[in-house]
Design a protein around this motif. Structure first.
Motif, PDB file in Angstrom:
ATOM      1  N   LEU A   1     -18.457  -8.912 -42.038  1.00 33.60           N
ATOM      2  CA  LEU A   1     -18.520  -7.387 -41.220  1.00 33.60           C
ATOM      3  C   LEU A   1     -19.408  -7.336 -40.083  1.00 33.60           C
ATOM      4  O   LEU A   1     -18.984  -6.536 -39.165  1.00 33.60           O
ATOM      5  CB  LEU A   1     -19.060  -6.625 -42.355  1.00 33.60           C
ATOM      6  CG  LEU A   1     -19.190  -4.979 -42.039  1.00 33.60           C
ATOM      7  CD1 LEU A   1     -17.871  -4.582 -41.733  1.00 33.60           C
ATOM      8  CD2 LEU A   1     -19.825  -4.519 -43.311  1.00 33.60           C
ATOM      9  N   PRO A   2     -20.602  -8.022 -39.968  1.00 35.71           N
ATOM     10  CA  PRO A   2     -21.297  -8.040 -38.547  1.00 35.71           C
ATOM     11  C   PRO A   2     -20.417  -8.038 -37.470  1.00 35.71           C
ATOM     12  O   PRO A   2     -20.681  -7.366 -36.292  1.00 35.71           O
ATOM     13  CB  PRO A   2     -22.259  -8.898 -38.766  1.00 35.71           C
ATOM     14  CG  PRO A   2     -22.509  -8.971 -40.290  1.00 35.71           C
ATOM     15  CD  PRO A   2     -21.095  -9.072 -40.731  1.00 35.71           C
ATOM     16  N   ALA A   3     -19.646  -8.941 -37.240  1.00 34.90           N
ATOM     17  CA  ALA A   3     -18.814  -9.206 -36.065  1.00 34.90           C
ATOM     18  C   ALA A   3     -17.823  -7.980 -35.855  1.00 34.90           C
ATOM     19  O   ALA A   3     -17.138  -7.989 -34.968  1.00 34.90           O
ATOM     20  CB  ALA A   3     -18.154 -10.513 -36.119  1.00 34.90           C
ATOM     21  N   ASP A   4     -17.414  -7.410 -36.934  1.00 30.34           N
ATOM     22  CA  ASP A   4     -16.540  -6.254 -36.810  1.00 30.34           C
ATOM     23  C   ASP A   4     -16.956  -4.879 -36.610  1.00 30.34           C
ATOM     24  O   ASP A   4     -16.257  -4.062 -36.374  1.00 30.34           O
ATOM     25  CB  ASP A   4     -15.499  -6.073 -38.198  1.00 30.34           C
ATOM     26  CG  ASP A   4     -14.623  -7.184 -38.183  1.00 30.34           C
ATOM     27  OD1 ASP A   4     -13.649  -7.768 -37.335  1.00 30.34           O
ATOM     28  OD2 ASP A   4     -14.578  -7.869 -39.224  1.00 30.34           O
TER      29      ASP A   4
ATOM     30  N   GLY B   1     -25.684  -0.452 -33.061  1.00 31.02           N
ATOM     31  CA  GLY B   1     -25.933   1.104 -32.745  1.00 31.02           C
ATOM     32  C   GLY B   1     -24.939   1.822 -33.828  1.00 31.02           C
ATOM     33  O   GLY B   1     -25.026   2.782 -34.009  1.00 31.02           O
ATOM     34  N   ASP B   2     -23.902   1.053 -34.298  1.00 28.62           N
ATOM     35  CA  ASP B   2     -23.186   1.834 -35.476  1.00 28.62           C
ATOM     36  C   ASP B   2     -23.971   1.803 -36.664  1.00 28.62           C
ATOM     37  O   ASP B   2     -24.953   1.112 -36.672  1.00 28.62           O
ATOM     38  CB  ASP B   2     -21.977   0.717 -35.808  1.00 28.62           C
ATOM     39  CG  ASP B   2     -20.827   0.781 -34.729  1.00 28.62           C
ATOM     40  OD1 ASP B   2     -20.904   1.696 -33.868  1.00 28.62           O
ATOM     41  OD2 ASP B   2     -19.866   0.075 -34.760  1.00 28.62           O
ATOM     42  N   CYS B   3     -23.723   2.870 -37.335  1.00 28.76           N
ATOM     43  CA  CYS B   3     -24.446   3.074 -38.694  1.00 28.76           C
ATOM     44  C   CYS B   3     -23.750   3.101 -40.041  1.00 28.76           C
ATOM     45  O   CYS B   3     -22.761   3.766 -40.015  1.00 28.76           O
ATOM     46  CB  CYS B   3     -25.015   4.475 -38.750  1.00 28.76           C
ATOM     47  SG  CYS B   3     -26.271   4.632 -39.977  1.00 28.76           S
ATOM     48  N   LEU B   4     -23.993   2.259 -41.032  1.00 34.14           N
ATOM     49  CA  LEU B   4     -23.191   2.262 -42.138  1.00 34.14           C
ATOM     50  C   LEU B   4     -24.060   3.249 -43.114  1.00 34.14           C
ATOM     51  O   LEU B   4     -25.076   3.142 -43.139  1.00 34.14           O
ATOM     52  CB  LEU B   4     -23.059   0.723 -42.788  1.00 34.14           C
ATOM     53  CG  LEU B   4     -22.314  -0.157 -42.026  1.00 34.14           C
ATOM     54  CD1 LEU B   4     -22.611  -1.596 -42.711  1.00 34.14           C
ATOM     55  CD2 LEU B   4     -20.936  -0.089 -42.212  1.00 34.14           C
TER      56      LEU B   4
ATOM     57  N   ALA C   1     -28.541  -6.155 -40.030  1.00 33.82           N
ATOM     58  CA  ALA C   1     -29.665  -5.706 -39.268  1.00 33.82           C
ATOM     59  C   ALA C   1     -29.830  -6.551 -38.075  1.00 33.82           C
ATOM     60  O   ALA C   1     -30.149  -6.116 -36.879  1.00 33.82           O
ATOM     61  CB  ALA C   1     -30.976  -5.840 -40.094  1.00 33.82           C
ATOM     62  N   SER C   2     -29.768  -7.968 -38.190  1.00 35.50           N
ATOM     63  CA  SER C   2     -30.082  -8.733 -36.900  1.00 35.50           C
ATOM     64  C   SER C   2     -28.725  -8.681 -35.922  1.00 35.50           C
ATOM     65  O   SER C   2     -28.963  -8.652 -34.779  1.00 35.50           O
ATOM     66  CB  SER C   2     -29.736 -10.380 -37.499  1.00 35.50           C
ATOM     67  OG  SER C   2     -30.709 -10.311 -38.506  1.00 35.50           O
ATOM     68  N   ALA C   3     -27.481  -7.896 -36.470  1.00 33.20           N
ATOM     69  CA  ALA C   3     -26.539  -7.660 -35.262  1.00 33.20           C
ATOM     70  C   ALA C   3     -26.750  -6.372 -34.609  1.00 33.20           C
ATOM     71  O   ALA C   3     -25.820  -5.583 -33.945  1.00 33.20           O
ATOM     72  CB  ALA C   3     -25.268  -7.880 -36.046  1.00 33.20           C
ATOM     73  N   GLY C   4     -27.778  -5.456 -35.019  1.00 38.01           N
ATOM     74  CA  GLY C   4     -28.129  -4.094 -34.333  1.00 38.01           C
ATOM     75  C   GLY C   4     -27.517  -3.161 -35.291  1.00 38.01           C
ATOM     76  O   GLY C   4     -27.158  -1.996 -34.957  1.00 38.01           O
ATOM     77  N   ILE C   5     -26.809  -3.307 -36.438  1.00 42.58           N
ATOM     78  CA  ILE C   5     -26.133  -2.287 -37.363  1.00 42.58           C
ATOM     79  C   ILE C   5     -27.152  -1.508 -38.167  1.00 42.58           C
ATOM     80  O   ILE C   5     -27.992  -2.134 -38.822  1.00 42.58           O
ATOM     81  CB  ILE C   5     -25.193  -2.793 -38.085  1.00 42.58           C
ATOM     82  CG1 ILE C   5     -24.291  -3.951 -37.457  1.00 42.58           C
ATOM     83  CG2 ILE C   5     -24.494  -1.849 -38.753  1.00 42.58           C
ATOM     84  CD1 ILE C   5     -23.450  -3.298 -36.115  1.00 42.58           C
ATOM     85  N   LEU C   6     -27.274  -0.363 -37.882  1.00 43.99           N
ATOM     86  CA  LEU C   6     -28.155   0.760 -38.764  1.00 43.99           C
ATOM     87  C   LEU C   6     -27.543   0.902 -39.999  1.00 43.99           C
ATOM     88  O   LEU C   6     -26.392   0.766 -40.185  1.00 43.99           O
ATOM     89  CB  LEU C   6     -28.558   2.007 -37.749  1.00 43.99           C
ATOM     90  CG  LEU C   6     -28.792   1.825 -36.426  1.00 43.99           C
ATOM     91  CD1 LEU C   6     -28.689   2.968 -35.755  1.00 43.99           C
ATOM     92  CD2 LEU C   6     -30.066   0.994 -36.431  1.00 43.99           C
TER      93      LEU C   6
END
Length: 343
Positions: free
Chosen positions: A44-47, A51-54, A192-197
């Motif tokens: 999922l992190p690669a997809d 800045g995106d938020c789950l 989190a490491s991929a910058g996903i909020l």
């Protein structure tokens, strides 16, 4: 729209009876626009984009399935909505054997009085005694597995953990927000490491989510009510994500329905504390969300109608045909899909 447009054939062996282990090892069908890719949840992190938020639902499933007796009659009850501290609305099996004022004995010292029928086709139960109802349910209740699983095997001790997400905090659901079952602490760290909020809200999922659509036309279906809450702080953070160009990705149809219920025509997500009966079908204009992670849903269900509204009916028919052909596992304990309408 005609309900039969949302029908499809699903082989019974595609219904998952247990979740994948580890949870993020489940397969994930990524649908971007009309393109499809076979992935795994841990991808999922690669997809997603930085800045995106789950958005997760932090409701907690309670053991809301009860088996009892009124005299010599066996009575089953599935609680689906709290009314007050001691009263719940319930779907009751063998309800014709229960009259107003009857006492139902659920064993383990748990009894309830039937107090009348409700508009959703169920019955109000008043639980006797001084102990909190949650404690009574822990003693006498079992996890309310969906009918398509419960019809194949009984709930057991393993379901107490399997049918609960890692985000579960707020007691009140009688069905799990199943898309979030795929998440693990390790996956959250990588996101989190991929910058996903991430953000959380609460929608107490009711048993009405499994009710079949009996009408022939979607316009004649009455949606069940569910209680939800988005805090002012969460709403502000979500609006900041949108303002910064990030995408709001709902994890589960429950999160999506609450976000859309709280969003105005201007695209601003407002704080929310109320019930929602929102029914999303093709033609609906999405205001709050930009994508959805969800499991694979029942034919002719309101949830398959929802994903068809997001992606287009033909696209979802093709995606589900692909999932069936490729051996994806369906429903609550099954595999996932990531649906991104803009590609």
């Amino acid at each position: 729209m005609r309900v039969d447009l949302f029908d499809f054939d699903l082989p019974s062996e595609r219904i998952a009876l247990r979740p994948a282990q580890p949870r993020d090892a489940a397969r994930m069908l990524v649908v971007r626009g009309q393109a499809m890719d076979d992935r795994v949840v841990r991808d999922l992190p690669a997809d997603l984009r930085p800045g995106d938020c789950l958005v997760f639902n932090d409701t907690r499933v309670i053991p809301a399935q009860l088996e009892g007796r009124r005299g010599d009659a066996r009575i089953g009850a599935t609680l689906h909505k709290r009314i007050d501290l001691r009263r719940w609305q319930a779907f009751v099996r063998n309800a014709k054997r229960v009259r107003d004022g009857d006492r139902i004995d659920f064993g383990a010292g748990v009894t309830a009085i039937a107090e009348g029928r409700d508009d959703d086709g169920g019955m109000t139960l008043f639980f006797e005694g001084d102990e909190p109802v949650e404690l009574l349910l822990e003693r006498a209740g079992t996890m309310p597995l969906p009918p398509y699983i419960a019809g194949k095997r009984p709930a057991d001790a393993q379901d107490r953990s399997d049918y609960q997400t890692m985000f579960a905090k707020q007691d009140g659901a009688v069905a799990a927000p199943t898309a979030a079952l795929h998440f693990t602490p390790g996956l959250m760290e990588r996101l989190a490491s991929a910058g996903i909020l991430t953000e959380t809200l609460t929608l107490h999922v009711g048993a009405g989510t499994f009710l079949p659509v009996k009408a022939d036309d979607t316009g004649d279906h009455r949606m069940h009510a569910e209680w939800g809450q988005i805090s002012p702080e969460a709403a502000a953070r979500l609006n900041a994500v949108k303002a910064a160009g990030g995408r709001i990705i709902a994890v589960g149809t429950t999160s999506l329905r609450l976000l859309e219920s709280a969003c105005g025509e201007d695209g601003i997500i407002e704080p929310f504390v109320d019930e929602t009966r929102i029914f999303i079908t093709p033609g609906y204009r999405f205001r709050a969300i930009d994508g959805l992670m969800t499991n694979f849903h029942l034919p002719r269900s309101t949830l398959f109608m929802l994903v068809s509204a997001l992606m287009g009916l033909e696209t979802m028919q093709a995606a589900y045909a692909h999932a069936i052909a490729e051996g994806y596992r369906f429903y609550s304990y099954g595999d996932a899909s990531l649906l991104l309408p803009e590609g």
